[in-house]
Design an enzyme around this catalytic site. Structure first.
Site, mmCIF file in Angstrom:
data_model
loop_
_atom_site.group_PDB
_atom_site.id
_atom_site.type_symbol
_atom_site.label_atom_id
_atom_site.label_comp_id
_atom_site.label_asym_id
_atom_site.label_seq_id
_atom_site.Cartn_x
_atom_site.Cartn_y
_atom_site.Cartn_z
ATOM 1 N N CYS A 62 -16.235 -23.466 29.338
ATOM 2 C CA CYS A 62 -15.014 -23.067 30.062
ATOM 3 C C CYS A 62 -14.422 -21.817 29.432
ATOM 4 C CB CYS A 62 -13.975 -24.185 30.027
ATOM 5 S SG CYS A 62 -14.465 -25.697 30.862
ATOM 6 N N ASP A 75 -0.752 -3.253 -3.633
ATOM 7 C CA ASP A 75 0.566 -3.413 -3.033
ATOM 8 C C ASP A 75 1.212 -2.108 -2.582
ATOM 9 O OD1 ASP A 75 1.025 -2.406 -5.621
ATOM 10 O OD2 ASP A 75 3.062 -3.205 -5.610
ATOM 11 N N ASP A 118 -2.692 2.330 -2.177
ATOM 12 C CA ASP A 118 -3.774 1.341 -2.148
ATOM 13 C C ASP A 118 -4.309 1.130 -0.735
ATOM 14 O OD1 ASP A 118 -3.495 0.776 -4.901
ATOM 15 O OD2 ASP A 118 -1.837 -0.588 -4.490
ATOM 16 N N ASP A 140 -5.614 -3.535 -8.180
ATOM 17 C CA ASP A 140 -4.746 -2.446 -8.589
ATOM 18 C C ASP A 140 -3.938 -2.946 -9.786
ATOM 19 O OD1 ASP A 140 -3.086 -0.035 -8.396
ATOM 20 O OD2 ASP A 140 -1.558 -1.415 -7.660
#
Length: 731
Positions: free
Chosen positions: A19, A619, A623, A419
């Protein structure tokens, strides 16, 4: 509808994987639709649109495929959902009550009780089950045939109709006074069992979506607005940016904003997964949906509606649950041909037994068993239910998984690139070393604090924070003077003090003296040095401070947990070799890449991808390219929006321990997907041959088919009990 937009369309009437596939194919043919992903578990189609598309065109395409859709549905309330489930339960109970007397003689035979209901009683019991409670299967099967396609309902309708029709034939052709062998119980019990499976499936699917409902329940509907000192109760929709809102103890924050007055704690557990209340005071940010603690807070509104953190979280989780994992492509290919193949197998079973010389009723019953056992419900539910349960429980613990592809890739991660600043370290300078030439270190701190009082410089805040932690009072300074590019100076009693860098030291004609060795050692670590100097009455060096970033709590535990899982950690930073080396040594990271420019970070990630599946954790804006380049980008909470958009996973808290937790829930979810698909295929691979060779009657086939759907959904729901493993630093 705007160009390059997305659109979610609720679909009703889908019962199996075929379906969902048919709806996808129907919608993908509409001009302007770039891609379609239909989720059987939450019954929604997620569309990517590249041009002007009339929503009614989409609805018409769905209806032509044999299903129903709504353009602007009102989200059903909990009461409406409960009422629908109650109706399903009532229909199920009545169907079972009618079917039990039919199957009772068969159950009593092993105990030596040979008894049979009269034919007219069997007919009276079976007919309502077949055409009243089984009407949903006929309606859906008719729509499928009209759309020249097949689905689960077609298999159920054909199978039970064959059993019912065979019973009518045997009854009509029986000699007067004889008791013919009828098969009403097979068709009635199969329908009852399928209804049981659908009811249990509906209950379980509601639980897979419980995370979204829990998040939506966090949205308050009203707020206390403060205007000219007057409080008034208003709807959330009436608020505007920069409005003032009063939040009383125990209430939920109605908006995202900034605290202007008051002190309290906020319980953000359901939003960020943070288990402990977070202190709030003037200047702190608050998130709508969090619970205010013990204090009254006056909050300035900074985000409303779809721009709030809670709304963005809900949107991310919904998108992830609507997305389709790459492994689902295999299921889609199978589902396209599944129903036609089953119909051919059932026909082959019928013809084969008839040619073998078996009575017609035996051939029909074996073909019915094939049709019933092969219903592909479990196949369509295997992947979406696991994704919904996995992304939902992850969100409750502060891990937002953006899409199913990220979820599937994450299970194979072998390398994690971190990082440094803001990810493994706090990103704010602290005093990491200090030394006094003579006298107490506390006095040295007090004098430095006196010079830095009132300054907004990060290093000044580090000095004052350390004074506060030690409970030291800071004396008043007079005649404070900023020394441009060098530091600050001021008078303390009869002393003229200065705090500054090496340039200030050289300008005053002073040398490091006894602190030379410490200065060299701390500079080699990449620390920032500040010298406390007495300018009058006699110039001399009083002490030395070394500032540096500090490790985040849990950074060591996160790296150690990854190592235990045989996942290699890399440190990637634009900082100098000294500071990078200090952090790497403290965390036990052997792979260090320092002084890397933002533009080169993504190139390094690409190099690592050539050897293994790579996750990048960061963050900042710098980055974002590396996050996008990695197989999996993981953005730390509190970071920039750019980083979060470039990542596949967002951690709502800046806790490095969520990195191994995110990989863990991804692995467990992917394992559930594989388990579900295995069992969905095994049910059919084993069940169909057994039914074809006459070793499985329709009643058992119906039970097995219902069990397959329930077991797949129940297995996925086990993910709801997942919690991140507690991690502690092992030094």
């Amino acid at each position: 509808m705007s160009v390059s937009s997305t659109f979610d369309l609720p679909i009703s009437g889908m019962t199996c994987a075929s379906c969902a596939g048919r709806v996808e194919r129907a919608l993908s043919k509409v001009a302007g639709v770039d891609s379609v992903s239909v989720n059987l578990a939450n019954e929604r189609a997620h569309l990517e649109l590249s041009g002007q598309v009339d929503p009614q065109t989409l609805v018409d395409a769905v209806k032509r495929a044999g299903y129903d859709a709504e353009i602007s549905p009102v989200e059903p309330s909990a009461e409406a959902r409960s009422q629908h489930l109650n109706h399903e339960r009532l229909a199920l109970v009545l169907a079972i009550l009618l079917a039990v007397p039919l199957v009772l003689p068969m159950l009593l035979q092993p105990f030596g009780v040979h008894w049979m209901l009269p034919a007219w009683v069997q007919f009276a019991l079976a007919t309502p089950v077949q055409f009243i409670f089984g009407a949903r299967f006929y309606v859906a099967a008719f729509k499928a045939v009209r759309a020249r396609a097949g689905n689960m309902d077609l298999l159920v309708a054909l199978g039970t109709s064959a059993g019912y029709g065979l019973s009518l034939y045997e009854w009509a052709s029986a000699r007067p006074g004889s008791l013919p062998h009828l098969y009403f119980e097979a068709s009635a019990v199969v329908i009852a069992l399928v209804l049981l499976g659908k009811y249990l499936e509906s209950r379980a699917k509601r639980q897979t979506a419980s995370a979204i409902r829990a998040l939506q329940a966090l949205r308050p509907e009203r707020a206390i607005q403060v205007v000219d000192g007057q409080e008034r109760d208003v709807a959330i929709s009436a608020l505007r940016l920069n409005d003032l809102v009063l939040v009383k103890p125990g209430e939920r924050f109605p908006v995202d904003g900034e605290v202007l007055q008051g002190q309290s704690h906020a319980d953000e557990a359901l939003i960020s997964g943070e288990s402990l209340p977070v202190p709030k005071q003037p200047g702190d940010k608050v998130t709508g949906g969090a619970i205010n603690g013990e204090g009254r807070l006056l909050v300035r509104t900074q985000a409303l509606g779809a721009e709030t953190v809670l709304a963005r979280i809900i949107r991310l989780v919904e998108d992830a649950q609507a997305a389709k994992a790459p492994i689902q492509k295999l299921v889609d290919k199978v589902s396209q041909v599944f129903v036609p193949v089953v119909l051919l197998l059932a026909l082959a079973t019928l013809v084969g037994w008839w040619l073998y010389g078996a009575p017609l009723e035996v051939a029909v019953i074996n073909a019915v068993a094939v049709l019933v056992i092969a219903c592909p419900c479990a196949l369509g539910l295997a992947t979406p239910t696991a994704i919904m349960a996995g992304t939902g429980v992850a969100a409750r613990h502060g891990i937002l998984i953006k899409d199913a592809e990220a979820l599937e890739r994450a299970h194979a991660v072998a390398t994690v690139v971190f990082d440094k600043t803001g990810t493994l370290t706090s990103g704010t300078p602290r005093i990491v070393h200090f030394s006094a030439v003579e006298g107490s270190e506390d006095t040295l701190l007090q004098w430095a604090g006196a010079l830095q009082r009132g300054s907004e410089h990060p290093l000044a805040k580090a000095v004052l924070d350390t004074c506060g932690e030690r409970g030291l009072s800071v004396p008043d300074i007079r005649d404070s003077q900023a020394l441009t590019g060098r530091g600050i100076a001021g008078n303390l009693d009869e002393r003229r003090l200065a705090l500054g860098n090496r340039r200030l030291l050289e300008d005053l004609g002073l040398g490091p003296g006894a602190l030379e060795a410490s200065a060299q050692a701390w500079e080699s670590e990449g620390r920032t040095l500040s010298w406390l100097i007495e300018q009058a009455p006699a110039p001399r060096v009083l002490g030395l401070f070394a500032f540096g970033d500090t490790l985040k709590p849990g950074a060591l535990a996160a790296v150690q947990a990854l190592a235990e899982r045989h996942i290699a950690s890399h440190l990637l930073t634009g900082d100098n070799q000294g500071s990078a080396r200090v952090v790497a040594q403290a965390l036990g990271i052997a792979n260090v890449h320092a002084e890397v420019l933002p533009a080169d970070k993504s190139a390094l990630v690409e190099q690592l991808k050539a050897r293994s599946v790579v996750a990048m954790v960061g963050d900042g804006i710098n980055d974002a390219p590396a996050l996008a380049a990695a197989d999996i980008g993981i953005a730390m909470g509190g970071g920039t929006d750019v980083a979060m958009h470039a990542s596949g996973i967002t951690l709502m808290r800046g806790d490095p321990r969520l990195v191994p937790a995110a990989l863990d829930i991804s692995r467990k979810t992917y394992a559930k997907i594989r388990q579900n698909l295995f069992w969905a295929f095994v049910y059919n691979l084993i069940g169909i041959p057994l039914a074809a060779f006459g070793l499985l009657n329709p009643v058992l086939a119906g039970a097995a088919m219902a069990l397959s759907s329930v077991s797949v959904v129940s297995n996925a729901l086990l993910l709801k009990f997942w919690t991140p493993q507690p991690l502690e630093d092992k030094r």
